[in-house]
Design a protein around this motif. Structure first.
Motif, PDB file in Angstrom:
ATOM      1  N   CYS A 147     -56.731  -7.446  39.563  1.00 40.84           N
ATOM      2  CA  CYS A 147     -56.980  -6.705  40.796  1.00 40.84           C
ATOM      3  C   CYS A 147     -56.246  -7.362  41.964  1.00 40.84           C
ATOM      4  N   VAL A 148     -55.870  -6.542  42.919  1.00 45.40           N
ATOM      5  CA  VAL A 148     -55.083  -7.016  44.059  1.00 45.40           C
ATOM      6  C   VAL A 148     -55.975  -7.809  45.014  1.00 45.40           C
ATOM      7  N   LEU A 149     -55.578  -9.064  45.293  1.00 45.01           N
ATOM      8  CA  LEU A 149     -56.246  -9.885  46.292  1.00 45.01           C
ATOM      9  C   LEU A 149     -55.526  -9.805  47.634  1.00 45.01           C
ATOM     10  N   GLU A 150     -54.232 -10.002  47.614  1.00 48.03           N
ATOM     11  CA  GLU A 150     -53.416  -9.951  48.815  1.00 48.03           C
ATOM     12  C   GLU A 150     -52.097  -9.271  48.483  1.00 48.03           C
ATOM     13  N   ALA A 151     -51.475  -8.674  49.506  1.00 48.95           N
ATOM     14  CA  ALA A 151     -50.176  -8.026  49.310  1.00 48.95           C
ATOM     15  C   ALA A 151     -49.426  -8.056  50.636  1.00 48.95           C
ATOM     16  N   VAL A 174     -50.397 -18.109  37.626  1.00 50.13           N
ATOM     17  CA  VAL A 174     -50.835 -19.227  38.468  1.00 50.13           C
ATOM     18  C   VAL A 174     -51.980 -19.936  37.749  1.00 50.13           C
ATOM     19  N   HIS A 175     -51.904 -21.261  37.632  1.00 46.62           N
ATOM     20  CA  HIS A 175     -52.898 -22.015  36.864  1.00 46.62           C
ATOM     21  C   HIS A 175     -53.739 -22.947  37.718  1.00 46.62           C
ATOM     22  N   ASP A 176     -53.393 -23.159  38.996  1.00 49.63           N
ATOM     23  CA  ASP A 176     -54.074 -24.170  39.805  1.00 49.63           C
ATOM     24  C   ASP A 176     -54.854 -23.573  40.959  1.00 49.63           C
ATOM     25  N   ASP A 177     -55.275 -22.330  40.841  1.00 54.30           N
ATOM     26  CA  ASP A 177     -56.036 -21.692  41.898  1.00 54.30           C
ATOM     27  C   ASP A 177     -57.275 -21.034  41.300  1.00 54.30           C
ATOM     28  N   ASP A 178     -58.417 -21.125  42.032  1.00 51.37           N
ATOM     29  CA  ASP A 178     -59.666 -20.588  41.507  1.00 51.37           C
ATOM     30  C   ASP A 178     -59.678 -19.070  41.478  1.00 51.37           C
ATOM     31  N   ARG A 179     -58.957 -18.425  42.434  1.00 47.18           N
ATOM     32  CA  ARG A 179     -59.002 -16.968  42.505  1.00 47.18           C
ATOM     33  C   ARG A 179     -57.704 -16.326  42.044  1.00 47.18           C
ATOM     34  N   VAL A 180     -56.575 -16.806  42.567  1.00 44.30           N
ATOM     35  CA  VAL A 180     -55.286 -16.184  42.237  1.00 44.30           C
ATOM     36  C   VAL A 180     -54.844 -16.635  40.849  1.00 44.30           C
ATOM     37  N   LEU A 182     -52.877 -11.511  42.391  1.00 44.69           N
ATOM     38  CA  LEU A 182     -53.873 -10.865  41.533  1.00 44.69           C
ATOM     39  C   LEU A 182     -54.922 -11.867  41.088  1.00 44.69           C
ATOM     40  N   ASP A 183     -56.141 -11.356  40.844  1.00 43.85           N
ATOM     41  CA  ASP A 183     -57.185 -12.201  40.277  1.00 43.85           C
ATOM     42  C   ASP A 183     -57.135 -12.127  38.756  1.00 43.85           C
TER      43      ASP A 183
END
Length: 561
Positions: free
Chosen positions: A219-223, A288-294, A214-215
């Motif tokens: 919202c769903v980014l990948e599944a 998640v804290h280390d990703d720009d999108r997820v 999720l972003d």
């Protein structure tokens, strides 16, 4: 073969860039080409006027325009990328050539060609490399031959322009080689990342739990495939899920509470709806804290199988409880239909019964009674069938034989007369029967059979069969074929049984030999233990498939005839 391996190892394979990457790079170089075109126009205009500037910049502008037009069809035309990249490369090269011309062949201006060739390396295809090197060799050689000082500003090059054109082409090729090495290294990295990505997708695709990335907005980014299935869209329909808020797809998921508020990992229950079916799920959230999108990864565990297992376990427990109650009721019934304990001076009686594993009740039954004459009547019945129906029919046989015996019917007529009565009252009944009348005072034992296995006489000298032939109740022309008479000496026993004790190997003769051999070793064992051990120690006992009954009668050792 060696040269082929070397080529494949050191030279790029031509792996195309991802479309979005190629388009981003092409736009950058296209903008650079137009910017350079504008700058050279201004420079040329300042040196020679507007007309001179237009003539100098026209090739650059045409090449940049072709690169712009062709790039729009790069995805549909087979050679679209090569044509667009070559056009941009020629635009940058002509702009560099104009700069060399305007600088009067200044050697430092030639470095612009080396800068431009970097764009060819970024495209990661052979066409712009070849276009750049060919342009330099042809341009330098032809123009230096016509007006040397316009290309080279030192005498050696002006005297031998083609040689120095080749030197510049070779240097440019060396610069291109560096770009090619970078290209090959980038291919290796991309191939490794592709393998890692494929492996990750394979692993995620085989995971039974749904995994959703999720972003920040939830919202769903990948599944993965399991998540798409739970959310009501297979892989072809993943676009219906991607970009939607997970809270719209999973009842019970609250993005603001679980991720924005930083709560994270608590497990909660929810449900998804797919094709009109509501599926219970367990929701686990990992921020998640280390990703720009997820910003969060959500795991959805399908609880429908767990719920079914829980329902099945409850149903099984209920069935087990009902079965336990039924077995208790049947055990009570079997106890009720058995005769009361018989206490006769000079006789010891023991009995053991075990129903088949598949049914708590059966048609193996026994009866004993002290007759008015002082003799003891013993009846063993094996009614065909299973369950309480067989029990009822066996009880009908013992009751009928008991009634006829008390009424004074002769022993040899009991089976025949019982068959006549039961033919009317129980027309479907079929049973084998063995009837014994024993005089406790003398040990005189008389047997009348109705298709039943023989009795076994057990004494200090061993064990032997005592046969009483006949035809059973419910069979054509039932009755005994005579009376068999023996004398039971003090301390001797007689064993009466049903065929469940003998038919474990489907060989009645073998079962009788096994029974006689086992019984011979228990001549001095107490009668109740004797009967119980027969059911456990006779190897032919078919307790899994049939009822087993063993009845042991012994004349007390102190008895005298």
């Amino acid at each position: 073969m060696t040269s082929e391996r070397a080529r494949r190892r050191w030279l790029p394979h031509g792996t195309p860039l991802p479309d979005e990457v190629w388009r981003a790079r092409h736009r950058t170089f296209l903008v650079a080409a137009w910017v350079v075109c504008v700058l050279t126009f201004a420079w040329a205009g300042a040196v020679g006027g507007v007309v001179h500037a237009l003539v100098d910049c026209l090739p650059t502008a045409v090449a940049a325009l072709v690169g712009s037009l062709v790039s729009s069809r790069a995805g549909t035309w087979r050679w679209g990328r090569e044509a667009a990249s070559c056009a941009v490369m020629l635009a940058l090269m002509t702009a560099s050539a104009v700069a060399v011309h305007l600088a009067g062949g200044l050697i430092e201006a030639h470095f612009l060609f080396f800068i431009a060739v970097g764009a060819a390396a970024a495209y990661q295809t052979w066409a712009p490399f070849l276009a750049a090197i060919g342009f330099v060799v042809v341009h330098h050689g032809l123009l230096a031959s016509m007006s040397g000082n316009a290309i080279f500003n030192h005498p050696a090059a002006q005297e031998r322009p083609w040689l120095w054109a080749l030197v510049h082409g070779a240097l440019l090729a060396a610069a291109a080689a560096v770009g090619i090495a970078s290209w090959r290294a980038d291919e290796l990295v991309r191939a490794r990342l592709d393998r890692l990505g494929a492996r990750s997708r394979l692993i995620l695709g085989t995971v039974a739990d749904g995994i959703v990335a999720l972003d920040a907005a939830g919202c769903v980014l990948e599944a993965n495939a399991a998540a798409l299935r739970l959310l009501g869209a297979g892989p072809p329909g993943s676009e219906r899920v991607r970009g939607r808020r997970l809270s719209e797809l999973v009842r019970g998921y609250d993005h603001a509470q679980l991720v924005v508020a930083g709560h994270g990992a608590p497990v909660r229950r929810g449900s998804t709806r797919s094709g009109g079916t509501c599926t219970p799920v367990e929701i686990t959230v990992a921020p998640v804290h280390d990703d720009d999108r997820v910003r969060a990864v959500v795991t959805l565990r399908d609880l429908s199988s767990t719920a079914r297992a829980e329902d099945a376990e409850r149903a099984l427990l209920a069935v087990s409880e009902r079965e336990r109650a039924q077995r208790a009721d049947v055990a009570a019934l079997m106890t009720a239909v058995r005769p009361r304990a018989l206490c006769v001076p000079g006789l010891q009686l023991g009995v053991a019964y075990e129903p088949a594993a598949s049914a708590p009740a059966g048609g193996d039954l026994y009866d004993w009674l002290l007759l008015p004459s002082g003799e003891v009547l013993i009846v063993v019945v094996d009614a065909m069938g299973r369950g309480t129906t067989a029990t009822r029919e066996a009880l009908a046989v013992t009751s009928t034989v008991r009634t006829l015996a008390v009424a004074g019917a002769a022993l040899g007529e009991l089976v025949e007369r019982a068959g006549s009565v039961l033919e009317v009252t129980h027309p479907e009944l079929m049973a084998t029967v063995l009837i014994a009348v024993l005089d406790p005072a003398t040990g005189r034992l008389r047997l009348a059979g109705g298709g039943h296995p023989p009795a076994i006489l057990v004494g200090a000298a061993g064990a032997r069969e005592v046969t009483a032939p006949g035809r059973g109740v419910g069979y054509p022309e039932p009755g005994s074929f005579g009376i068999t008479e023996v004398v039971l000496a003090a301390g001797e026993s007689v064993v009466l049984c049903t065929d469940g004790l003998l038919e474990g190997t489907r060989d009645l003769d073998e079962g009788l030999r096994e029974l006689a051999g086992t019984a011979a070793g228990m001549a001095r064992v107490p009668v109740q233990e004797f009967a119980e051990r027969l059911l456990t120690e006779v190897s032919t006992c078919a307790r899994e498939d049939d009822d087993c009954l063993a009845l042991v009668v012994r004349r007390s050792p102190a008895a005298r005839g």
